[in-house]
Design an enzyme around this catalytic site. Sequence first.
Site, PDB file in Angstrom:
ATOM      1  CB  SER A   1      -5.265   2.005  -5.484  1.00 49.89           C
ATOM      2  OG  SER A   1      -4.917   0.936  -4.650  1.00 49.89           O
ATOM      3  CG  ASN A   2      -6.837   1.178  -0.462  1.00 51.85           C
ATOM      4  OD1 ASN A   2      -5.835   0.706   0.036  1.00 51.85           O
ATOM      5  ND2 ASN A   2      -7.793   0.412  -0.983  1.00 51.85           N
ATOM      6  NE  ARG A   3      -3.588   8.583   2.085  1.00 51.92           N
ATOM      7  CZ  ARG A   3      -2.897   9.479   1.384  1.00 51.92           C
ATOM      8  NH1 ARG A   3      -1.674   9.218   1.011  1.00 51.92           N
ATOM      9  NH2 ARG A   3      -3.449  10.634   1.096  1.00 51.92           N
ATOM     10  CB  SER A   4      -3.966  -0.883   2.109  1.00 51.26           C
ATOM     11  OG  SER A   4      -3.470  -2.089   2.617  1.00 51.26           O
TER      12      SER A   4
END
Length: 404
Positions: free
Chosen positions: A210-213
């Site tokens: 996933s990512n940091r959003s």
Amino acid sequence: MKVLHGKKIIVGITGSIAAFKAADLASKLAQVGAEVDCVLTNSAEKFITALTFQSVTGRRAYTDSDLWGNEAHVLHVGLGKDADLFVVAPCTANSIAKLANGIADNLLTVTALAAQCPIVLVPAMDGGMYDHPALQENLNKLKARGVIIFEPVDGHLASGLTGKGRMREPAEILGNIRLILGRGGLLAGKKVVVTAGGTQEALDPVRILSNRSSGKQGYALAQAALDSGAEVVLISTPTALPAPIGARMVQVESAKQMLESVLNETVGVDALIMAAAVADFRPKNAADDKMKKRDGIPQIELEETEDILKTVSGLPVGKKRPHVVIGFAAESRNLLENAREKLSSKKVDLIVANDISAKESGFGVDTNRVTLLYADGRQDSLPLISKTEAAEAVIEKLAVLLEK
Ligand code: CTP
């Protein structure tokens, strides 16, 4: 928050234990810039004092002693005439009966008669009372006159009973007030789809890429669109944020699910705003079972995901493509150059470029510094502002683009 900024809201408080929640409501309204005038009945004063409301609103709170005080007859007329909205929370069965029948025996009820703005009642009462035919008859009378009722919910009541009678929570009341005040706004009658959050691509049943959003900018955009009177669908990955009141939520996890939902939800809508941070790559073969350490370091092959923005922007205009498509460009260097490239390669109408390497405009924080790049070459650099303000600015630009 523009929809409430400078708005004159009267909060009426009647005699219910839920009166303590009214202090939170008044505080929340004041915090978003509304001018909040509180009016307490004598029974409300048995549960909570005017001082509490004065403290959270920074304005004088009124009681029945003011009805016969110096400001006398003009007070209720003045309050009622100038208000943008009158909300009575909590509203007891007794006050509902008075309001339904035009009885005006205290400052709250006379102000209601003088009010020319939308009136919202948020009932709170103990078990069984809400279903009483007398109360229901009164509510029907009020609804027929255009009074808005935020129905109580099922739950624990002060008597120890459970049943329908618990007052709606302040955050929910606030969300619904925003919807009422937003009616007729810049996006009235428009349908907008917003995506938010970082997609999650499964590696196995336990692990994800996933990512940091955080989803904050996307949720703020959905709220700003609601505040402007739009019908909003928010397609979101799992986030820690509360759903904006009034938005239809569609929960997704992966880029693939987001693409399917965006294609389903954008048919016939006016605008798509892709604020989500979509994974560019996903594991080619997600493992069916949990990967075990004993099997050694896994070699994970990735494949490219679909570009949702590009797919939707490339659909036939006026049929499947929303009239306006807005994308984001999250860049850590060469911000404008990369954003401009995305603007043309993805064929969008507007790109919101933000520098994710800067502390004050990256993932998770409440502020943003964005530059808006338009398909016709225009460019707007906005100062460092809150994500709420950035969202409001984008929605204002969207309204202009939709007029073209
Ligand atoms: N986007 C999308 N589908 C993808 C990737 C991105 O719809 N598979 C959208 C994002 O929601 C955003 C815009 O495209 O509105 C730009 O996303 P960004 O991550 O900045 O750019 P990418 O196209 O992924 O390119 P790169 O990662 O190489 O910068």
